[in-house]
Motif scaffolding. Structure first.
Motif: not given
Lengths: 218, 206, 271
Positions: C38-66
């Motif tokens: 499915i291509g390289p896993a590194k988060l980058a625009p143009g990679r599969p579903a990068s927007a949703d992956r970034a959104r998911n990661l951002m939510h993980g950062i949010f709960t991690g910060e709490i």
């Protein structure tokens, strides 16, 4: 241009600071030690409660306020050696047994349903008491000899006012029903009863009154 | 009534119910006034989880060919289970775009495997805008806006185009290409023209 | 208030849904996905579903910060001054303020990225590292391992914001990155001070750090190739006081964790 060598009064006409003040070095140090003790116990409690409150806004505000009170404790800690107290832990102590009992009671709520109880203790009992004590110190001490304490108290009071206002608004937003109001009043009453026995955060005479209160302990 | 078929008929890696997805698709087709003489074939790739969310919607050989990753319908609170609200919305977007291809001004649009991510983002904004004005679809507009900005640029020209598409009920493929040219002018950053999250690329095995 | 609050007692409002890392590990799709290209896993625009992956990661950062906020707060409370010196508690209180800001930033960034609070699940393994009974272990597990990971995550997100032209994401991640460098330094400093005369305690703490580092590199989440979603931020880690040897060690642990994760997936698939 005026003559720079012409003698001028040492104090400007608007400088009304006076000597002496109400406190000698020892009394000022004793009070500062009690301040450090209460600020430390408070920031520890706020830190501990962060994980126990479900309300996200309260959680974040507790995190911010935790640091404010830690900074106050640090300022008082740094002031103690300047007041001839080289062992800063010696004077970092409760003013009396009732004050210790008060802090025990203040920090007791644990359950996630008790946010009102936690906040009432801090924002309706302790912080108003601290504002009173710090204001009395500020007004009573010599602003010439005790100027470093005065300067710290000015900064700290600014924080206390802001934090009190924010905490009070949090409480007003959390208290919606007669039952919640009753809980807040009951909690305030319980804690005030202990702090009245203590005579305030530095014990009897915290804000100048010296009448002995029964049950304060020494 | 629209005839709906689905592959696989039995999900083995996730807890999706194929019959239920077919029911939802039928309801969605009805509420979109999707042509009843056009059959709908759905393929769900159950291997691909959220957030690997992707879909394709084509009109091939007189049939609507829809493809989704399992993640596109997956409950974000309960992995491997379906979120029917999300599924309804995903099916709505896809069927609206097939409807566009049949007779909605997108008759000459290339298949989904051939269009760029940016073109797709523009089309999705147009589809979601219409969906949100219909009863029974919960469109997550803020998500759509972010996906759109990521492909189309974080600038005022892109935002204005988004608002235009969102409010429109009559955009064509030609309009979309014209908007795309405008966006290129506002943000000339080179973008990969090749679609990244598509059926072919995501199903390849080592 | 009780001392030592276990992870299951973390208080959350009704929007939050908790998940177990084991559910993710045992997901039967893992093995099948590993067979796909499915291509390289590194988060980058143009990679599969990068927007949703970034959104998911951002939510993980949010709960991690709490959880980082809660962990720092608990360290200020759980120990008396014989176990955690006054100055350490002051640092933890300072970290509370920083983490509270990070929660605020994460909420606003989440909104910017179209994510709602509680949209994704929360795993509590970050807070679990903050439950160690020894404050030095907490500082190693949280400040050196997890805040170190935060440097890698924020740096990856900052780069993602940069290449995707998202000015808000890049701006916010850069600020949070600056704070995390400070937190790592804090951890390193206290590790040195508290274990100056106790090499065994120091070794226990470093062992704990290695365990946490490895756990958070699970399945190749972090590393130095295009196959890793999160990249080891060498330069930023050097600024935070990690030596080249320490960074190399984390890279090796990450590779080991990736290989073990792969083996676990294969074992689960053949079971």
């Amino acid at each position: 241009m005026s003559d720079p060598f012409k003698p001028r009064p040492a104090f400007a006409p608007w400088d009304r600071r006076e000597l002496p003040g109400l406190f000698d070095v020892e009394e000022s140090a004793r009070r500062v030690g009690a301040y450090k003790w209460i600020e430390t116990r408070l920031f520890e409690a706020l830190g501990g409660w962060i994980a126990t409150v479900p309300e996200l806004d309260v959680k974040m505000i507790l995190g911010r306020h935790c640091y404010h009170h830690a900074w106050h404790a640090e300022l008082f800690d740094k002031r103690l050696p300047e007041l001839r107290e080289m062992n800063t832990d010696r004077l970092c102590a409760p003013a009396n047994d009732a004050m210790e009992e008060f802090v025990e009671a203040l920090r007791e709520p644990d359950a996630p349903e008790l946010t009102i109880e936690k906040l009432v203790g801090v924002f309706r009992v302790l912080i108003p008491r601290k504002i009173a004590a710090y204001t009395f110190h500020l007004n009573g001490t010599s602003r010439v000899t005790d100027a470093p304490t005065e300067r710290s108290l000015e900064f700290i009071l600014q924080d206390e006012w802001n934090d009190w206002r924010e905490g009070e608004m949090l409480l007003q937003s959390l208290i919606d029903t007669p039952e919640e109001l009753e809980r807040a009043i009951r909690r305030q009453h319980e804690l005030e009863a202990i702090v009245v026995r203590a005579g305030g955060i530095t014990g009897l005479g915290t804000i100048g009154a010296t009448t002995e209160v029964e049950g304060a302990g020494v | 009534m629209t005839v709906v078929s689905i592959v696989p008929e039995l999900f083995t890696l996730i807890e999706f119910d194929a019959e239920r997805i077919k029911e939802i698709a039928s309801e969605v087709a009805k509420s979109l006034a999707f042509p009843s003489d056009v059959d709908v074939h759905i393929e769900v790739d159950e291997v691909l989880p959220a957030p690997l969310n992707s879909s394709q919607a084509d009109y091939l050989g007189g049939r609507a060919e829809l493809w989704f990753t399992g993640g596109a319908f997956e409950d974000t609170h309960k992995g491997r289970h379906i979120d029917e609200v999300l599924a309804r919305c995903g099916l709505g977007e896809a069927l609206l775009r097939v409807k566009d291809r049949i007779s909605g001004g997108f008759e000459d649009a290339p298949n989904d495997s051939e269009i760029s991510e940016r073109q797709r983002a523009l089309w999705d904004a147009y589809a979601d805008g219409r969906l949100t004005r219909l009863e029974g679809f919960v469109v997550r507009e803020p998500r759509r806006r972010y996906v759109y900005r990521l492909e189309c640029g974080f600038n005022d020209v892109a935002d204005a185009a988004y608002d235009q598409l969102w409010a429109s009920d009559a955009t064509t493929w030609a309009d979309l290409l014209e908007i795309e040219a405008r966006l290129m002018e506002a943000d000339p950053t080179e973008r990969d023209a090749k679609p990244s999250a598509r059926r072919i690329s995501l199903r390849q095995t080592q | 208030m009780r001392k030592q609050l276990p992870p299951e007692m973390l208080a959350r409002d009704s929007r939050f849904v908790r998940t177990s890392i084991m559910d993710q590990i045992l997901d039967p799709r893992n093995r099948k996905i590993s067979e796909r290209t499915i291509g390289p896993a590194k988060l980058a625009p143009g990679r599969p579903a990068s927007a949703d992956r970034a959104r998911n990661l951002m939510h993980g950062i949010f709960t991690g910060e709490i959880q980082a906020l809660e962990g720092a707060g608990r360290t200020a409370f759980d120990f008396d001054e014989t176990e955690a010196p006054f100055a350490l508690k002051l640092d933890m209180a300072r970290q509370c303020w920083d983490e509270a800001r990070h929660v605020e930033i994460s909420i606003k960034l989440g909104e910017w990225m179209g994510t709602e609070i509680g949209e994704f699940t929360e795993a509590t393994f970050l807070y679990e590292a903050a439950c160690a009974p020894d404050p030095v272990l907490r500082l190693c597990g949280v400040n050196r391992a997890l805040e170190g990971l935060a440097i890698d995550v924020f740096n990856t997100m900052k780069e993602f914001g940069d290449v995707s032209g998202d000015p808000v994401l890049e701006f916010c991640e850069d600020w949070m990155l600056a704070d995390e460098v400070t937190h790592v330094k804090m951890g390193s400093d206290w590790l040195r001070r508290l274990t100056a005369d106790d090499p065994e305690r120091r070794e226990r703490a470093l062992d704990f750090q290695r365990t946490v580092d490895k756990l958070f590199s699970l399945g190749g989440f972090r590393g130095e190739t295009e196959e890793n979603p999160i990249h080891l931020a060498r330069k930023m880690r050097e600024m935070a006081g990690f030596s080249t040897t320490e960074i190399d060690e984390i890279a090796e642990l990450s590779e080991l964790a990736r290989a073990e994760g792969q083996a676990a997936v294969e074992a689960a698939g053949s079971a």
